[in-house]
Design a protein around this motif. Structure first.
Motif, PDB file in Angstrom:
ATOM      1  N   HIS A 105      56.761 -37.349  -8.161  1.00 53.11           N
ATOM      2  CA  HIS A 105      56.041 -38.065  -7.102  1.00 53.11           C
ATOM      3  C   HIS A 105      56.780 -37.962  -5.768  1.00 53.11           C
ATOM      4  O   HIS A 105      58.002 -37.803  -5.715  1.00 53.11           O
ATOM      5  CB  HIS A 105      55.821 -39.536  -7.470  1.00 53.11           C
ATOM      6  N   ALA A 106      56.020 -38.057  -4.690  1.00 56.42           N
ATOM      7  CA  ALA A 106      56.596 -38.051  -3.341  1.00 56.42           C
ATOM      8  C   ALA A 106      57.306 -39.384  -3.089  1.00 56.42           C
ATOM      9  O   ALA A 106      57.158 -40.359  -3.835  1.00 56.42           O
ATOM     10  CB  ALA A 106      55.502 -37.807  -2.307  1.00 56.42           C
ATOM     11  N   LYS A 107      58.062 -39.419  -2.001  1.00 58.55           N
ATOM     12  CA  LYS A 107      58.877 -40.598  -1.639  1.00 58.55           C
ATOM     13  C   LYS A 107      57.984 -41.832  -1.503  1.00 58.55           C
ATOM     14  O   LYS A 107      56.966 -41.812  -0.823  1.00 58.55           O
ATOM     15  CB  LYS A 107      59.591 -40.313  -0.317  1.00 58.55           C
ATOM     16  N   SER A 108      58.396 -42.906  -2.156  1.00 57.73           N
ATOM     17  CA  SER A 108      57.607 -44.140  -2.129  1.00 57.73           C
ATOM     18  C   SER A 108      58.122 -45.099  -1.070  1.00 57.73           C
ATOM     19  O   SER A 108      59.212 -44.939  -0.526  1.00 57.73           O
ATOM     20  CB  SER A 108      57.640 -44.808  -3.503  1.00 57.73           C
ATOM     21  N   SER A 109      57.314 -46.104  -0.829  1.00 56.95           N
ATOM     22  CA  SER A 109      57.653 -47.130   0.155  1.00 56.95           C
ATOM     23  C   SER A 109      58.249 -48.350  -0.540  1.00 56.95           C
ATOM     24  O   SER A 109      57.795 -48.747  -1.611  1.00 56.95           O
ATOM     25  CB  SER A 109      56.392 -47.545   0.913  1.00 56.95           C
ATOM     26  N   TRP A 110      59.241 -48.928   0.102  1.00 57.37           N
ATOM     27  CA  TRP A 110      59.828 -50.179  -0.366  1.00 57.37           C
ATOM     28  C   TRP A 110      59.460 -51.323   0.595  1.00 57.37           C
ATOM     29  O   TRP A 110      60.031 -52.397   0.534  1.00 57.37           O
ATOM     30  CB  TRP A 110      61.349 -50.061  -0.445  1.00 57.37           C
ATOM     31  N   SER A 111      58.472 -51.084   1.477  1.00 53.17           N
ATOM     32  CA  SER A 111      58.116 -52.054   2.516  1.00 53.17           C
ATOM     33  C   SER A 111      57.305 -53.232   2.009  1.00 53.17           C
ATOM     34  O   SER A 111      57.111 -54.197   2.736  1.00 53.17           O
ATOM     35  CB  SER A 111      57.314 -51.354   3.623  1.00 53.17           C
ATOM     36  N   PHE A 112      56.826 -53.158   0.804  1.00 50.16           N
ATOM     37  CA  PHE A 112      55.947 -54.203   0.292  1.00 50.16           C
ATOM     38  C   PHE A 112      56.608 -54.895  -0.896  1.00 50.16           C
ATOM     39  O   PHE A 112      57.378 -54.292  -1.629  1.00 50.16           O
ATOM     40  CB  PHE A 112      54.607 -53.610  -0.156  1.00 50.16           C
ATOM     41  N   ASP A 113      56.285 -56.149  -1.073  1.00 51.46           N
ATOM     42  CA  ASP A 113      56.796 -56.894  -2.216  1.00 51.46           C
ATOM     43  C   ASP A 113      55.850 -56.658  -3.396  1.00 51.46           C
ATOM     44  O   ASP A 113      54.967 -57.459  -3.677  1.00 51.46           O
ATOM     45  CB  ASP A 113      56.884 -58.388  -1.876  1.00 51.46           C
ATOM     46  N   ARG A 159      54.128 -49.452  -6.224  1.00 58.00           N
ATOM     47  CA  ARG A 159      54.613 -49.024  -4.913  1.00 58.00           C
ATOM     48  C   ARG A 159      53.862 -47.780  -4.427  1.00 58.00           C
ATOM     49  O   ARG A 159      53.736 -46.805  -5.159  1.00 58.00           O
ATOM     50  CB  ARG A 159      56.120 -48.734  -4.944  1.00 58.00           C
ATOM     51  N   PRO A 160      53.363 -47.808  -3.184  1.00 60.75           N
ATOM     52  CA  PRO A 160      52.619 -46.661  -2.638  1.00 60.75           C
ATOM     53  C   PRO A 160      53.565 -45.605  -2.068  1.00 60.75           C
ATOM     54  O   PRO A 160      54.780 -45.791  -2.017  1.00 60.75           O
ATOM     55  CB  PRO A 160      51.805 -47.304  -1.509  1.00 60.75           C
ATOM     56  N   LEU A 161      52.999 -44.517  -1.611  1.00 59.52           N
ATOM     57  CA  LEU A 161      53.786 -43.509  -0.910  1.00 59.52           C
ATOM     58  C   LEU A 161      54.201 -44.054   0.446  1.00 59.52           C
ATOM     59  O   LEU A 161      53.447 -44.771   1.103  1.00 59.52           O
ATOM     60  CB  LEU A 161      52.967 -42.231  -0.694  1.00 59.52           C
ATOM     61  N   GLY A 162      55.385 -43.694   0.860  1.00 57.24           N
ATOM     62  CA  GLY A 162      55.864 -44.047   2.189  1.00 57.24           C
ATOM     63  C   GLY A 162      55.469 -42.978   3.200  1.00 57.24           C
ATOM     64  O   GLY A 162      54.853 -41.957   2.859  1.00 57.24           O
TER      65      GLY A 162
END
Length: 161
Positions: A9-17, A23-26
């Motif tokens: 998978h591509a780099k995910s986002s840690w911006s959401f709780d 976790r979605p893609l960043g």
């Protein structure tokens, strides 16, 4: 001859709780998956069957790459067993795949690095996010895939293309 594409998978986002599974893609992940989708389309045959982990970041990687390949999203089969699967579990999923010449699976590390190493006697330290390892097997049926019998066909990752 069978060809397997292991697509991390591509780099995910840690911006959401959110739970890890959701976790979605960043931003970088969305950029990298677009770049990788174009590169794959230009350099490799389109797979016949696609299987993805149910985790959001893996599924969205599969969806974006499907767009580049011109494939309908309905072609993606979901397999919850790919989420945090180890090499042995990934091997079993490949062995149970429907018959086709080219199979792409979308999932996670460390399982994808470990299974690539085991399948083709490689020594990769890491398959990076949005990395793709192509392995060929001189077999007739996916059920006959075994560790140590694959041959590396290609290894692409965003910073290397």
């Amino acid at each position: 001859m069978k060809s397997l594409y292991l697509i991390r998978h591509a780099k995910s986002s840690w911006s959401f709780d959110l739970d890890d599974h959701d976790r979605p893609l960043g931003k970088r992940g969305r950029k990298d998956v677009h770049k990788m989708g174009q590169h794959l389309l230009q350099n490799q045959p389109v797979p016949d069957i696609l299987i993805s982990s149910t985790a959001s970041r893996a599924l969205y990687t599969a969806l974006h790459i499907c767009d580049h390949w011109g494939l309908d999203e309905g072609r993606i089969k979901l397999d919850q067993g790919l989420y945090h699967a180890g090499a042995s579990e990934i091997l079993q999923i490949v062995q149970k795949a429907p018959e086709c010449e080219r199979l792409a699976i979308f999932g996670h590390n460390p399982g994808f690095t470990n299974v690539a190493n085991a399948m083709a006697n490689l020594d990769f330290d890491n398959v990076p996010t949005c990395g793709v390892v192509g392995i060929n097997f001189n077999i007739r049926y996916w059920k006959d895939v075994k560790f140590g019998e694959g041959m590396l066909n290609f290894f692409y990752f965003p910073k290397g293309i």
